[in-house]
Design an enzyme around this catalytic site. Structure first.
Site, PDB file in Angstrom:
ATOM      1  N   LYS A  18       0.830  -1.217   0.000  1.00  0.00           N
ATOM      2  CA  LYS A  18       0.000   0.000   0.000  1.00  0.00           C
ATOM      3  C   LYS A  18       0.860   1.260   0.000  1.00  0.00           C
ATOM      4  O   LYS A  18       0.599   2.194  -0.754  1.00  0.00           O
ATOM      5  CB  LYS A  18      -0.900   0.051   1.257  1.00  0.00           C
ATOM      6  CG  LYS A  18      -1.888  -1.072   1.386  1.00  0.00           C
ATOM      7  CD  LYS A  18      -2.791  -0.871   2.612  1.00  0.00           C
ATOM      8  CE  LYS A  18      -2.040  -0.911   3.937  1.00  0.00           C
ATOM      9  NZ  LYS A  18      -1.577  -2.238   4.355  1.00  0.00           N
ATOM     10  N   ARG A  94      -9.451   1.403   8.745  1.00  0.00           N
ATOM     11  CA  ARG A  94      -9.055   0.043   9.089  1.00  0.00           C
ATOM     12  C   ARG A  94     -10.104  -0.666   9.935  1.00  0.00           C
ATOM     13  O   ARG A  94      -9.903  -1.829  10.298  1.00  0.00           O
ATOM     14  CB  ARG A  94      -7.785   0.135   9.916  1.00  0.00           C
ATOM     15  CG  ARG A  94      -6.552  -0.458   9.278  1.00  0.00           C
ATOM     16  CD  ARG A  94      -5.442  -0.173  10.260  1.00  0.00           C
ATOM     17  NE  ARG A  94      -4.268  -0.936  10.036  1.00  0.00           N
ATOM     18  CZ  ARG A  94      -3.216  -0.490   9.352  1.00  0.00           C
ATOM     19  NH1 ARG A  94      -3.246   0.668   8.759  1.00  0.00           N
ATOM     20  NH2 ARG A  94      -2.142  -1.233   9.266  1.00  0.00           N
ATOM     21  N   ARG A 131      12.042  -6.261   4.848  1.00  0.00           N
ATOM     22  CA  ARG A 131      11.711  -4.851   4.611  1.00  0.00           C
ATOM     23  C   ARG A 131      12.536  -3.921   5.496  1.00  0.00           C
ATOM     24  O   ARG A 131      12.753  -4.189   6.669  1.00  0.00           O
ATOM     25  CB  ARG A 131      10.220  -4.624   4.896  1.00  0.00           C
ATOM     26  CG  ARG A 131       9.804  -3.170   4.837  1.00  0.00           C
ATOM     27  CD  ARG A 131       8.360  -3.007   4.543  1.00  0.00           C
ATOM     28  NE  ARG A 131       7.523  -3.243   5.725  1.00  0.00           N
ATOM     29  CZ  ARG A 131       6.206  -3.084   5.717  1.00  0.00           C
ATOM     30  NH1 ARG A 131       5.584  -2.713   4.603  1.00  0.00           N
ATOM     31  NH2 ARG A 131       5.508  -3.322   6.799  1.00  0.00           N
ATOM     32  N   ARG A 163      11.574  -1.675  10.747  1.00  0.00           N
ATOM     33  CA  ARG A 163      10.524  -1.145  11.616  1.00  0.00           C
ATOM     34  C   ARG A 163      10.416  -1.988  12.882  1.00  0.00           C
ATOM     35  O   ARG A 163      10.539  -3.199  12.819  1.00  0.00           O
ATOM     36  CB  ARG A 163       9.183  -1.183  10.870  1.00  0.00           C
ATOM     37  CG  ARG A 163       8.842   0.111  10.177  1.00  0.00           C
ATOM     38  CD  ARG A 163       7.685  -0.019   9.236  1.00  0.00           C
ATOM     39  NE  ARG A 163       6.471  -0.570   9.831  1.00  0.00           N
ATOM     40  CZ  ARG A 163       5.298  -0.620   9.191  1.00  0.00           C
ATOM     41  NH1 ARG A 163       5.208  -0.139   7.961  1.00  0.00           N
ATOM     42  NH2 ARG A 163       4.244  -1.132   9.775  1.00  0.00           N
ATOM     43  N   ARG A 174      -0.413  -8.512  13.396  1.00  0.00           N
ATOM     44  CA  ARG A 174      -0.998  -7.547  12.445  1.00  0.00           C
ATOM     45  C   ARG A 174      -1.858  -8.253  11.404  1.00  0.00           C
ATOM     46  O   ARG A 174      -2.904  -7.742  11.001  1.00  0.00           O
ATOM     47  CB  ARG A 174       0.108  -6.729  11.773  1.00  0.00           C
ATOM     48  CG  ARG A 174       0.606  -5.591  12.673  1.00  0.00           C
ATOM     49  CD  ARG A 174       2.035  -5.179  12.379  1.00  0.00           C
ATOM     50  NE  ARG A 174       2.208  -4.638  11.053  1.00  0.00           N
ATOM     51  CZ  ARG A 174       3.367  -4.646  10.391  1.00  0.00           C
ATOM     52  NH1 ARG A 174       4.428  -5.197  10.925  1.00  0.00           N
ATOM     53  NH2 ARG A 174       3.442  -4.113   9.194  1.00  0.00           N
TER      54      ARG A 174
END
Ligand code: ADP
Ligand code: ZN
Length: 224
Positions: A18, A94, A131, A163, A174
């Site tokens: 996204k 969300r 990532r 992160r 998540r």
């Protein structure tokens, strides 16, 4: 520019792309990109009162409570600029409560389309494990596609790190939270006739082309 910019929402699991796609589309259509995740990460990094409130939720992969998210989004839209000029929302809404709140905020400026970027969970797990993100501007990299210079962001020169919520435990939480809290809004947008599902596997540029094709089929530039 009166209500002439495209108004989009991007949905998809964590790691669906996204953020990457929102940045590309924001440049393509010349409209702003609002990522509530980026807003919260910046608040945490700066130690603002909102940052202190939300840090624990981000670290564990839980959703920030609706009232805090809605406060941040309302403030953002309050001046009216994004409603007139267009926007791309990434990571908001969300929950059903947030989706209903957004309908209020839009105030006669309906969304053009809601794009659900679909990626299998195995692919997500691989992407997130590798990532890395810029702490300053949110640009994303992967250990197989690092920045040119030594974990220094190509875009802004910021530091590129993993992160805090890209750990295995936070990621599995998540994904669960996404199924439970966010998947119901897919139906909400289907009923409004706004939902389009786009295949999110492949090169970023291929996914971008698919998204642009769907958007251009539903949006008339210069409409008022
Ligand atoms: P991802 O989609 O990869 O999980 P985001 O950057 O969109 O990443 O979100 C990171 C975290 O920020 C979420 O796990 C959650 O804690 C918080 N967050 C972001 N947007 C929202 C939202 N709309 N509602 C509740 N929490 C949010
Ligand atoms: Zn950067």
């Amino acid at each position: 520019m009166n209500g002439s910019g495209v108004r989009l929402v991007l949905l998809g699991k964590p790691g669906a792309g996204k953020g990457t796609q929102a940045a590309l589309l924001s440049a393509h259509y010349g409209v702003e990109h609002l990522s509530t995740g980026d807003v919260f990460r910046a608040a945490v990094a700066q130690g603002t009162p909102t940052g202190l409130e939300v840090k624990h939720f981000l670290d564990t992969g839980e959703l920030v409570p609706d009232e805090i998210v809605i406060r941040v989004v309302d403030e953002h839209f309050a001046a009216g600029g994004p409603l007139e000029d267009g926007f791309i929302l990434d990571g908001f809404p969300r929950t059903l409560v947030q989706a209903e709140e957004l309908e209020q905020v839009l105030d006669g400026h309906p969304l053009d389309v809601v794009l659900d970027i679909e990626v299998p969970t195995e692919t997500i797990l691989h992407r997130i494990a590798g990532r890395r993100v810029c702490v300053n501007c949110g640009a994303t990299y992967h250990i197989t596609h690092p920045p040119t210079v030594d974990w220094t962001c190509d875009v802004c020169g910021g530091e590129v790190v993993q992160r805090d919520d890209d750990t295995e435990a936070a990621v599995s939480n998540r994904l669960e939270v996404y199924e439970r809290q966010t998947v119901p809004i897919i139906d909400f947008y289907k009923k409004l006739g706004k939902l389009v599902t786009v295949e999110g596997v492949g090169e970023g540029s291929e996914v971008q082309e698919r998204l642009i094709k769907e958007i251009d089929g539903r949006f008339q530039p210069g409409r008022r």
